[in-house]
Design a protein around this motif. Structure first.
Motif, PDB file in Angstrom:
ATOM      1  N   ALA A  11      20.734 -44.601 -24.684  1.00 27.86           N
ATOM      2  CA  ALA A  11      20.433 -43.247 -24.203  1.00 27.86           C
ATOM      3  C   ALA A  11      19.662 -43.307 -22.888  1.00 27.86           C
ATOM      4  CB  ALA A  11      19.629 -42.486 -25.254  1.00 27.86           C
ATOM      5  N   GLY A  12      20.114 -44.159 -21.984  1.00 27.21           N
ATOM      6  CA  GLY A  12      19.416 -44.316 -20.717  1.00 27.21           C
ATOM      7  C   GLY A  12      18.519 -45.527 -20.745  1.00 27.21           C
ATOM      8  N   CYS A  13      17.485 -45.503 -19.944  1.00 27.87           N
ATOM      9  CA  CYS A  13      16.543 -46.622 -19.858  1.00 27.87           C
ATOM     10  C   CYS A  13      16.012 -46.959 -21.246  1.00 27.87           C
ATOM     11  CB  CYS A  13      15.391 -46.260 -18.930  1.00 27.87           C
ATOM     12  SG  CYS A  13      14.073 -47.484 -18.915  1.00 27.87           S
ATOM     13  N   PHE A  14      16.198 -48.201 -21.656  1.00 22.25           N
ATOM     14  CA  PHE A  14      15.864 -48.557 -23.039  1.00 22.25           C
ATOM     15  C   PHE A  14      14.375 -48.535 -23.340  1.00 22.25           C
ATOM     16  CE2 PHE A  14      17.209 -53.231 -21.914  1.00 22.25           C
ATOM     17  CZ  PHE A  14      16.137 -53.391 -21.052  1.00 22.25           C
ATOM     18  N   TRP A  15      13.517 -48.565 -22.331  1.00 19.63           N
ATOM     19  CA  TRP A  15      12.072 -48.523 -22.597  1.00 19.63           C
ATOM     20  C   TRP A  15      11.679 -47.240 -23.322  1.00 19.63           C
ATOM     21  CZ3 TRP A  15      10.517 -49.622 -16.868  1.00 19.63           C
ATOM     22  CH2 TRP A  15      10.790 -50.954 -16.551  1.00 19.63           C
ATOM     23  N   GLY A  16      12.118 -46.106 -22.802  1.00 17.96           N
ATOM     24  CA  GLY A  16      11.775 -44.817 -23.405  1.00 17.96           C
ATOM     25  C   GLY A  16      12.452 -44.606 -24.745  1.00 17.96           C
ATOM     26  N   VAL A  17      13.687 -45.084 -24.865  1.00 15.97           N
ATOM     27  CA  VAL A  17      14.420 -44.938 -26.119  1.00 15.97           C
ATOM     28  C   VAL A  17      13.726 -45.736 -27.217  1.00 15.97           C
ATOM     29  CG1 VAL A  17      16.654 -45.212 -27.257  1.00 15.97           C
ATOM     30  CG2 VAL A  17      16.567 -44.578 -24.835  1.00 15.97           C
ATOM     31  N   GLU A  18      13.328 -46.967 -26.879  1.00 14.32           N
ATOM     32  CA  GLU A  18      12.618 -47.788 -27.861  1.00 14.32           C
ATOM     33  C   GLU A  18      11.301 -47.129 -28.267  1.00 14.32           C
ATOM     34  OE1 GLU A  18      11.197 -52.331 -28.579  1.00 14.32           O
ATOM     35  OE2 GLU A  18      10.666 -51.462 -26.637  1.00 14.32           O
ATOM     36  N   TYR A  19      10.560 -46.640 -27.298  1.00  9.36           N
ATOM     37  CA  TYR A  19       9.268 -46.025 -27.590  1.00  9.36           C
ATOM     38  C   TYR A  19       9.441 -44.840 -28.540  1.00  9.36           C
ATOM     39  CZ  TYR A  19       4.663 -43.998 -26.996  1.00  9.36           C
ATOM     40  OH  TYR A  19       3.408 -43.498 -27.228  1.00  9.36           O
ATOM     41  N   MET A  20      10.414 -43.996 -28.256  1.00 10.54           N
ATOM     42  CA  MET A  20      10.650 -42.823 -29.090  1.00 10.54           C
ATOM     43  C   MET A  20      10.984 -43.236 -30.522  1.00 10.54           C
ATOM     44  SD  MET A  20      13.334 -40.842 -30.560  1.00 10.54           S
ATOM     45  CE  MET A  20      14.809 -41.333 -29.684  1.00 10.54           C
ATOM     46  N   PHE A  21      11.942 -44.153 -30.694  1.00 10.58           N
ATOM     47  CA  PHE A  21      12.331 -44.557 -32.041  1.00 10.58           C
ATOM     48  C   PHE A  21      11.224 -45.324 -32.756  1.00 10.58           C
ATOM     49  CE2 PHE A  21      16.828 -43.821 -30.756  1.00 10.58           C
ATOM     50  CZ  PHE A  21      17.184 -42.996 -31.818  1.00 10.58           C
ATOM     51  N   SER A  22      10.447 -46.118 -32.032  1.00  9.91           N
ATOM     52  CA  SER A  22       9.399 -46.911 -32.686  1.00  9.91           C
ATOM     53  C   SER A  22       8.283 -46.046 -33.255  1.00  9.91           C
ATOM     54  CB  SER A  22       8.831 -47.960 -31.727  1.00  9.91           C
ATOM     55  OG  SER A  22       8.086 -47.342 -30.708  1.00  9.91           O
ATOM     56  N   ASN A  23       8.222 -44.791 -32.815  1.00  9.61           N
ATOM     57  CA  ASN A  23       7.199 -43.882 -33.308  1.00  9.61           C
ATOM     58  C   ASN A  23       7.695 -42.950 -34.408  1.00  9.61           C
ATOM     59  OD1 ASN A  23       4.558 -44.218 -31.773  1.00  9.61           O
ATOM     60  ND2 ASN A  23       6.103 -44.365 -30.172  1.00  9.61           N
ATOM     61  N   ILE A  24       8.873 -43.221 -34.944  1.00  3.84           N
ATOM     62  CA  ILE A  24       9.416 -42.424 -36.038  1.00  3.84           C
ATOM     63  C   ILE A  24       9.112 -43.132 -37.362  1.00  3.84           C
ATOM     64  CG2 ILE A  24      11.531 -41.583 -37.116  1.00  3.84           C
ATOM     65  CD1 ILE A  24      12.692 -41.205 -34.319  1.00  3.84           C
ATOM     66  N   LYS A  25       8.510 -42.394 -38.275  1.00  2.21           N
ATOM     67  CA  LYS A  25       8.191 -42.955 -39.590  1.00  2.21           C
ATOM     68  C   LYS A  25       9.493 -43.394 -40.272  1.00  2.21           C
ATOM     69  CE  LYS A  25       5.828 -42.096 -43.878  1.00  2.21           C
ATOM     70  NZ  LYS A  25       5.152 -41.194 -44.768  1.00  2.21           N
ATOM     71  N   GLY A  26       9.482 -44.619 -40.771  1.00  4.22           N
ATOM     72  CA  GLY A  26      10.652 -45.175 -41.429  1.00  4.22           C
ATOM     73  C   GLY A  26      11.401 -46.170 -40.565  1.00  4.22           C
ATOM     74  N   VAL A  27      11.110 -46.165 -39.257  1.00  5.74           N
ATOM     75  CA  VAL A  27      11.678 -47.182 -38.379  1.00  5.74           C
ATOM     76  C   VAL A  27      10.789 -48.410 -38.510  1.00  5.74           C
ATOM     77  CG1 VAL A  27      12.156 -47.849 -35.990  1.00  5.74           C
ATOM     78  CG2 VAL A  27      12.787 -45.566 -36.805  1.00  5.74           C
ATOM     79  N   VAL A  28      11.373 -49.498 -38.970  1.00  4.42           N
ATOM     80  CA  VAL A  28      10.639 -50.714 -39.289  1.00  4.42           C
ATOM     81  C   VAL A  28      10.498 -51.625 -38.063  1.00  4.42           C
ATOM     82  CG1 VAL A  28      10.658 -52.779 -40.756  1.00  4.42           C
ATOM     83  CG2 VAL A  28      11.438 -50.582 -41.673  1.00  4.42           C
ATOM     84  N   LYS A  29      11.552 -51.683 -37.250  1.00  2.00           N
ATOM     85  CA  LYS A  29      11.554 -52.589 -36.098  1.00  2.00           C
ATOM     86  C   LYS A  29      12.483 -52.044 -35.029  1.00  2.00           C
ATOM     87  CE  LYS A  29      12.706 -57.291 -34.745  1.00  2.00           C
ATOM     88  NZ  LYS A  29      13.583 -58.411 -35.004  1.00  2.00           N
ATOM     89  N   THR A  30      12.114 -52.250 -33.763  1.00  4.77           N
ATOM     90  CA  THR A  30      12.987 -51.925 -32.643  1.00  4.77           C
ATOM     91  C   THR A  30      13.069 -53.133 -31.721  1.00  4.77           C
ATOM     92  OG1 THR A  30      11.144 -51.025 -31.358  1.00  4.77           O
ATOM     93  CG2 THR A  30      12.439 -49.453 -32.654  1.00  4.77           C
ATOM     94  N   ASN A 152       2.260 -51.595 -21.272  1.00  2.53           N
ATOM     95  CA  ASN A 152       1.817 -51.072 -19.989  1.00  2.53           C
ATOM     96  C   ASN A 152       1.098 -49.735 -20.083  1.00  2.53           C
ATOM     97  OD1 ASN A 152       2.962 -53.039 -17.873  1.00  2.53           O
ATOM     98  ND2 ASN A 152       4.622 -52.767 -19.346  1.00  2.53           N
ATOM     99  N   GLY A 153       0.701 -49.341 -21.296  1.00  3.64           N
ATOM    100  CA  GLY A 153      -0.089 -48.124 -21.493  1.00  3.64           C
ATOM    101  C   GLY A 153       0.640 -46.843 -21.136  1.00  3.64           C
ATOM    102  N   MET A 154       1.961 -46.836 -21.305  1.00  4.56           N
ATOM    103  CA  MET A 154       2.752 -45.644 -20.988  1.00  4.56           C
ATOM    104  C   MET A 154       3.129 -44.931 -22.272  1.00  4.56           C
ATOM    105  SD  MET A 154       5.067 -47.630 -18.135  1.00  4.56           S
ATOM    106  CE  MET A 154       6.060 -46.250 -17.598  1.00  4.56           C
ATOM    107  N   LYS A 155       3.548 -43.667 -22.135  1.00  8.31           N
ATOM    108  CA  LYS A 155       3.857 -42.877 -23.326  1.00  8.31           C
ATOM    109  C   LYS A 155       5.287 -42.388 -23.401  1.00  8.31           C
ATOM    110  CE  LYS A 155      -0.705 -41.465 -24.315  1.00  8.31           C
ATOM    111  NZ  LYS A 155      -1.446 -40.949 -25.326  1.00  8.31           N
ATOM    112  N   GLY A 156       6.132 -42.718 -22.470  1.00  6.30           N
ATOM    113  CA  GLY A 156       7.525 -42.301 -22.568  1.00  6.30           C
ATOM    114  C   GLY A 156       8.030 -41.601 -21.333  1.00  6.30           C
ATOM    115  N   CYS A 157       9.347 -41.430 -21.310  1.00  2.42           N
ATOM    116  CA  CYS A 157       9.979 -40.790 -20.159  1.00  2.42           C
ATOM    117  C   CYS A 157      11.164 -39.956 -20.602  1.00  2.42           C
ATOM    118  CB  CYS A 157      10.419 -41.839 -19.134  1.00  2.42           C
ATOM    119  SG  CYS A 157      11.627 -43.030 -19.760  1.00  2.42           S
TER     120      CYS A 157
END
Length: 161
Positions: A11-30, A152-157
């Motif tokens: 879904a575009g740049c994988f940094w933001g996609v990973e961050y979003m999914f890693s913060n969903i309860k039930g996601v064990v690993k990204t 890197n202390g970022m919160k998403g894009c």
């Protein structure tokens, strides 16, 4: 004991996609990486040339007793613009395409069903161009790309909120 399942999304740049999914309860690993292309073990630099055919993607391990694949699909569609071919925001190129790489026939059917139901809403003014394709070899990205926002202390894009 619940059996964990795998999902793979681009879904575009994988940094933001990973961050979003890693913060969903039930996601064990990204894990971020490259999939959907023809070059074996591509590097970030190779993928950026747009000659490998790969998408920047995120492999997700999730616990279906906590979050369903359907819920992950809705999060995927909500957190990027699936109407722009080969682009998310300022990132342009086939490596930034919107794609669902399914691992089972059930995932394929669920992805098509969710995409069809979203298309019937007024959430997007243009048609959804997300590819729904069988998962192929996933190549993990270089270590410096893994958990990039956390490192890197970022919160998403997110392009689409």
């Amino acid at each position: 004991m619940t059996r964990e399942e795998k999902a793979t999304f681009a879904a575009g740049c994988f940094w933001g996609v990973e961050y979003m999914f890693s913060n969903i309860k039930g996601v064990v690993k990204t894990e971020v990486g490259y999939t959907g292309g023809t070059t074996k073990s591509p590097t970030y630099q190779q993928v950026c040339t747009r000659n490998t055919g790969h998408a920047e993607a995120v492999d997700i391990i999730f616990d279906p007793s906590i979050i369903s694949y359907e819920e992950l699909l809705y999060a995927f569609f909500k957190n990027h613009d699936p109407t722009t071919p080969n682009r998310q925001g300022v990132d342009v190129g086939s490596q930034y395409r919107s794609a669902i790489f399914y691992h089972t026939q059930e995932q394929s059917e669920m992805a098509k069903s969710v995409m069809n139901s979203i298309e019937k809403t007024d959430l997007y003014s243009k048609p959804i161009v997300t590819q729904i394709v069988a998962a192929t070899q996933f190549y993990p990205a270089e270590e410096y790309h893994q958990k990039y926002f956390e490192k890197n202390g970022m919160k998403g894009c997110s392009v689409h909120n």
